[in-house]
Every structure is written in C-alpha cells, then in structure tokens.
Design a protein around this motif. Structure first.
Motif, PDB file in Angstrom:
ATOM      1  N   HIS A   9       0.817  -1.212   0.000  1.00 51.45           N
ATOM      2  CA  HIS A   9       0.000   0.000   0.000  1.00 51.45           C
ATOM      3  C   HIS A   9       0.854   1.268   0.000  1.00 51.45           C
ATOM      4  CE1 HIS A   9       1.108  -0.637   4.199  1.00 51.45           C
ATOM      5  NE2 HIS A   9       0.892   0.653   4.392  1.00 51.45           N
ATOM      6  N   ILE A  10       2.151   1.161   0.271  1.00 51.60           N
ATOM      7  CA  ILE A  10       2.984   2.355   0.494  1.00 51.60           C
ATOM      8  C   ILE A  10       3.063   3.330  -0.688  1.00 51.60           C
ATOM      9  CG2 ILE A  10       5.353   3.105   1.046  1.00 51.60           C
ATOM     10  CD1 ILE A  10       5.521   0.685   2.917  1.00 51.60           C
ATOM     11  N   PRO A  11       3.372   2.929  -1.955  1.00 53.77           N
ATOM     12  CA  PRO A  11       3.575   1.570  -2.459  1.00 53.77           C
ATOM     13  C   PRO A  11       5.057   1.203  -2.583  1.00 53.77           C
ATOM     14  CG  PRO A  11       3.244   3.068  -4.294  1.00 53.77           C
ATOM     15  CD  PRO A  11       3.265   3.910  -3.047  1.00 53.77           C
ATOM     16  N   ALA A  12       5.340  -0.075  -2.318  1.00 57.17           N
ATOM     17  CA  ALA A  12       6.658  -0.648  -2.590  1.00 57.17           C
ATOM     18  C   ALA A  12       6.449  -1.753  -3.616  1.00 57.17           C
ATOM     19  CB  ALA A  12       7.271  -1.202  -1.311  1.00 57.17           C
ATOM     20  N   TYR A  13       7.471  -1.995  -4.451  1.00 58.25           N
ATOM     21  CA  TYR A  13       7.281  -2.889  -5.583  1.00 58.25           C
ATOM     22  C   TYR A  13       8.305  -4.028  -5.616  1.00 58.25           C
ATOM     23  CZ  TYR A  13       4.383   0.865  -7.563  1.00 58.25           C
ATOM     24  OH  TYR A  13       3.425   1.825  -7.768  1.00 58.25           O
ATOM     25  N   GLY A  14       7.839  -5.178  -6.104  1.00 57.22           N
ATOM     26  CA  GLY A  14       8.730  -6.262  -6.479  1.00 57.22           C
ATOM     27  C   GLY A  14       9.236  -7.136  -5.360  1.00 57.22           C
ATOM     28  N   LEU A  15      10.153  -8.016  -5.720  1.00 58.45           N
ATOM     29  CA  LEU A  15      10.651  -9.062  -4.832  1.00 58.45           C
ATOM     30  C   LEU A  15      11.218  -8.536  -3.519  1.00 58.45           C
ATOM     31  CD1 LEU A  15      12.431 -11.088  -7.640  1.00 58.45           C
ATOM     32  CD2 LEU A  15      10.557 -11.974  -6.239  1.00 58.45           C
ATOM     33  N   MET A  16      11.963  -7.420  -3.583  1.00 55.53           N
ATOM     34  CA  MET A  16      12.598  -6.888  -2.378  1.00 55.53           C
ATOM     35  C   MET A  16      11.907  -5.618  -1.882  1.00 55.53           C
ATOM     36  SD  MET A  16      16.622  -7.867  -3.064  1.00 55.53           S
ATOM     37  CE  MET A  16      17.082  -7.819  -1.320  1.00 55.53           C
ATOM     38  N   GLN A  17      10.691  -5.387  -2.398  1.00 55.28           N
ATOM     39  CA  GLN A  17       9.807  -4.318  -1.917  1.00 55.28           C
ATOM     40  C   GLN A  17      10.500  -2.968  -1.782  1.00 55.28           C
ATOM     41  OE1 GLN A  17       6.033  -4.449  -0.875  1.00 55.28           O
ATOM     42  NE2 GLN A  17       6.763  -5.406  -2.748  1.00 55.28           N
TER      43      GLN A  17
END
Length: 452
Positions: A314-322
């Motif tokens: 929701h932050i948003p952070a993306y992908g495998l390692m956020q």
C-alpha cells in the motif's frame, strides 16, 4: 645621451613590469575564483533543480497511481461484494469485464479463483434462436414419414400423461416457476463453471517480467505432474468439474443480485523453495557484486514478498525486495549509478532490476552507514531492521539518538546475541522487531542454496 635613453626606458620598463604583472595575475586569480564559485553555484542550482524535477515526477506518479487505484476500486465495488487488492505476498488480477478474478497467496501457497454471475438470467429455452434451431432438420438424416410422425406424437402424449400420473401419485407437482428456476440454476452453473475454468487456466499461464510463467513448476495435478501452459486448460476443466465450489449470493451496489462462485487450488508444498531457486543466479550475482551475504538477501526477499515477483504494498513498494520508488529504490540507484533517476513500478517489477537495487541498498546500509561496525554478524543485525524501518530508528534503539557513530560504537561493545536482543526489545515499531526476527530465523536455511 641618445645612447643612454633606451637603457633608461628598459630599466624603467623592467622595474614597472613585475609590479604590473603581479597585479594582473592577482586580478586573474580573483576572477578565476569568482568564475569557479559562480560555476559551482550554477552547477549546484542545476543539480538542485534536477533533483526537484525528479522528485516532482515521483510525486506526480504516486498521485496518479492513487487516483487510478481509487477509481478501479470504486468500479469493482459496484459489482463485487468486496474489493480484493494486491499486497506484498498476494497477487490479484481481474478480467477486463470485472466478472472474474484470481489471487495467488504466495506465502500460504494457494490460488483462489472467483467469478460472479447475475441471478436474473433469461431462460435459454424461450429464446427464439433455440426454436429456430429445433425446426432445422439435421443434414443427412432421413425425414420421418407421416405415420412415424403420428406415432412419435402419440408416444410423446403418452409420456406426458405418464409423467402427470407420477406427479399426481407422489403429490409433488413441479410448477412452471420451479421448472424455470431449475433451468436457471443449471444455466448459471454452466456459466460459472466455464468462467472458473477460463480464469484458472489464465492465471496458470500468466507470465512474470522474466518471461517465465508466474507459477512455473508450482502447481501439479493429481498424478503429481507439473501443470504447464500447454496442459493448463485441461487441468482447469477437470479440477473445476470435481472440486468443491463455494457459492454466496448478494446484492451489489449497482442494485443487481449476483452469486460469487469460488474454487481454491493448492500449490506444491515446496513452492517457496521453487521460487527462491528461480532467482538464485541473480541473487548470487548481485550479492557478490555488492559484497553482501547472499543468505541475508534471500531471507530479506522471503520476508518482504515470499518471492512474489508482482508484489505491491500500500505504500507503495514494488517487487521481490519491496523497494519504494521515491526513497529506497532512488537511494540505491544513486549509490550504484551515481545519478538520480525516476524509477516507476514497471522498472521495479523486473526481477533483475529489483534484485540489483535491493542488494545495493543492503550494501549501502552495511558498507556505508554501518561501516564502522567491525564484523558482518553485528553489522547485519543492524542492517536488517534498518532495511525495514530506517537507519535512524536503529540508531535510536541503541543510543537514543539518530547518530550512526555512537550507535556503531555501541554495537561493537556488545556480543552479537546481546545486540540482537537489544534491538529486538528496543526497536520502536513492532513491525521492525518482527522483521528482524523473521529474517534472522530464515537466513540459515538458504546456506545450501547460496553454496555455503
């Protein structure tokens, strides 16, 4: 006299020239310094303007993403009883018509497929097209004679009389309304099964940004054979026909009554290890490049996303390692490439980009922020929660102030066990305390995968 005049002029020129030259040189130096200062100020201003421009790009991107998300959520809630959003460890996709959705819980190892069907479905028997089709003789079939037609009609009348007799004897007459309801239920069952089969096959074929199917080698049939894109349709058809399908009827915001049909599909028990192995080469490559321990990178990745390549928080952070585009990802990119750049979700969803910057960010925390901590074990005990909550909060937990030098000295004065217990107890946020515990408890299981 005439002979001495040139000598006098030369002597005067020789005396005055050094003074004149020195004044000129000092003025030249002064001008150079002023020019350099102006160039520095211009360059600094240009850099600050560039950073501000990139920051404004991030702000605009976040605002656009938020608007699009809210608009999509509102649209979904018109049809569905609930809105299901993607998260760090759960992937969610809807069909374009919003009548079907599939979600993959990468932590639990379960696929959920849901479809909605409107309750008010026209009776297909009453449709004109069916009547037309019934009046068209099948090609190649011999047409009955008049006597045969009479015999068939008589047989039909007798069957109807027989059926009527049975109904009267059992005293359970079937009304026209009930017949219509039965037909409607059968039609809805057929529609829902078709939708479930199609959506399940689709999610089994969905590709990640590395070109492989997202669920590659993670779903097997009853015989233990891996489901592939080529066998996905047949597998989905068989599973939906035999698996229990949950149903729930509700009235949506658009005023229509619908039923949601749900089927759940388990993934292989070792699905997490399967995905970890999928990214093994990239993790080992980037860990070596940035001089970090690969078991820490693997454990961070599992804790952040359960190896969900489409993870989005929701932050948003993306992908495998956020990675958060505006902060962690941007900081890591600057650390690696020595320049600022706008990075969006599409960039960070690519496993190669995400693992590169995730490992780089861990390296920056370990080798730059906590470079004064004398050994890796203590340094990673500090770096792991810093990846989640920030270096300032780790420093505060150690020395009650956001200063790295005294925090590093404090870490060096403690044993690794004492340091772990101190941070696990005194980190301000429970999320950071739990994060440290999860990563630290998971790291050793990746020793074999990391070649240790």
């Amino acid at each position: 006299m005439n002979i001495n005049s040139p000598i006098r002029i030369f002597l005067v020129f020789s005396i005055l020239f050094p003074v004149y030259s020195q004044d000129t040189f000092e003025e030249f130096i002064k001008q150079q310094q002023q020019a350099q200062q102006q160039a520095f100020e211009d360059e600094l201003s240009e850099f600050q303007n560039y950073v501000a421009e990139v920051t404004s790009q991030y702000d605009a991107y976040e605002q656009k993403q938020a608007r699009e998300f809210e608009a999509f959520k509102k649209e979904v809630e018109e049809k569905w009883q609930d809105f299901k959003a993607p998260s760090k460890k759960e992937y969610v996709e809807y069909d374009d018509d919003l009548d079907s959705r599939a979600s993959v819980d990468f932590e639990k190892g379960e696929i959920t497929v849901e479809v909605i069907v409107e309750e008010d479905i026209p009776d297909p028997v009453s449709q004109p097209v069916n009547k037309v089709e019934n009046t068209i003789p099948k090609p190649g079939k011999k047409q009955p004679s008049k006597l045969q037609e009479v015999a068939q009609k008589k047989k039909k009348v007798n069957e109807q009389k027989s059926l009527k007799s049975i109904i009267e004897k059992t005293e359970t007459p079937v009304s026209q309304k009930e017949k219509s309801q039965q037909r409607s239920s059968a039609v809805k069952k057929e529609i829902s099964d078709q939708k479930l089969q199609r959506k399940l096959a689709d999610i089994l074929k969905t590709k990640g940004d590395d070109g492989k199917t997202m669920l590659n080698k993670q779903v097997v049939d009853k015989k233990g054979k891996t489901v592939t894109p080529a066998t996905a349709k047949a597998y989905a058809s068989k599973l939906v026909a035999n698996a229990p399908v949950a149903t729930k009827t509700y009235k949506a915001k658009d005023g229509k009554k619908r039923t949601v049909y749900t089927v759940k599909v388990p993934m292989k028990s070792d699905h997490i290890n399967t995905r970890a192995d999928r990214y093994k080469q990239e993790v080992l490559k980037q860990s070596k490049r940035f001089n970090i321990d690969p078991i820490i990178a693997f454990a961070v990745m599992e804790t952040e996303s359960a190896f969900n390549p489409k993870a989005k928080s929701h932050i948003p952070a993306y992908g495998l390692m956020q990675l958060v585009p505006k902060s962690g990802a941007r900081d890591a990119y600057l650390y690696v490439y020595k320049k600022d750049k706008f990075l969006d979700g599409d960039y960070l969803y690519k496993p190669g980009n995400n693992i590169e910057l995730g490992c780089a960010y861990l390296a920056k925390i370990r080798h730059q922020y906590f470079k004064s901590i004398k050994d890796d074990e203590r340094a990673y005990i500090c770096a792991v929660p810093a990846y989640n909550t920030g270096i300032g909060n780790v420093a505060k937990a150690l020395v009650n102030q956001a200063k790295l030098k005294p925090a590093s000295q404090k870490a060096n004065s403690m044993s690794p066990d004492q340091l772990y217990k101190k941070l696990h107890k005194d980190l301000k946020y429970k999320e950071a305390r739990d994060y440290l515990e999860r990563v630290w408890s998971r790291k050793d299981k990746y020793a074999k995968l990391a070649g240790k």
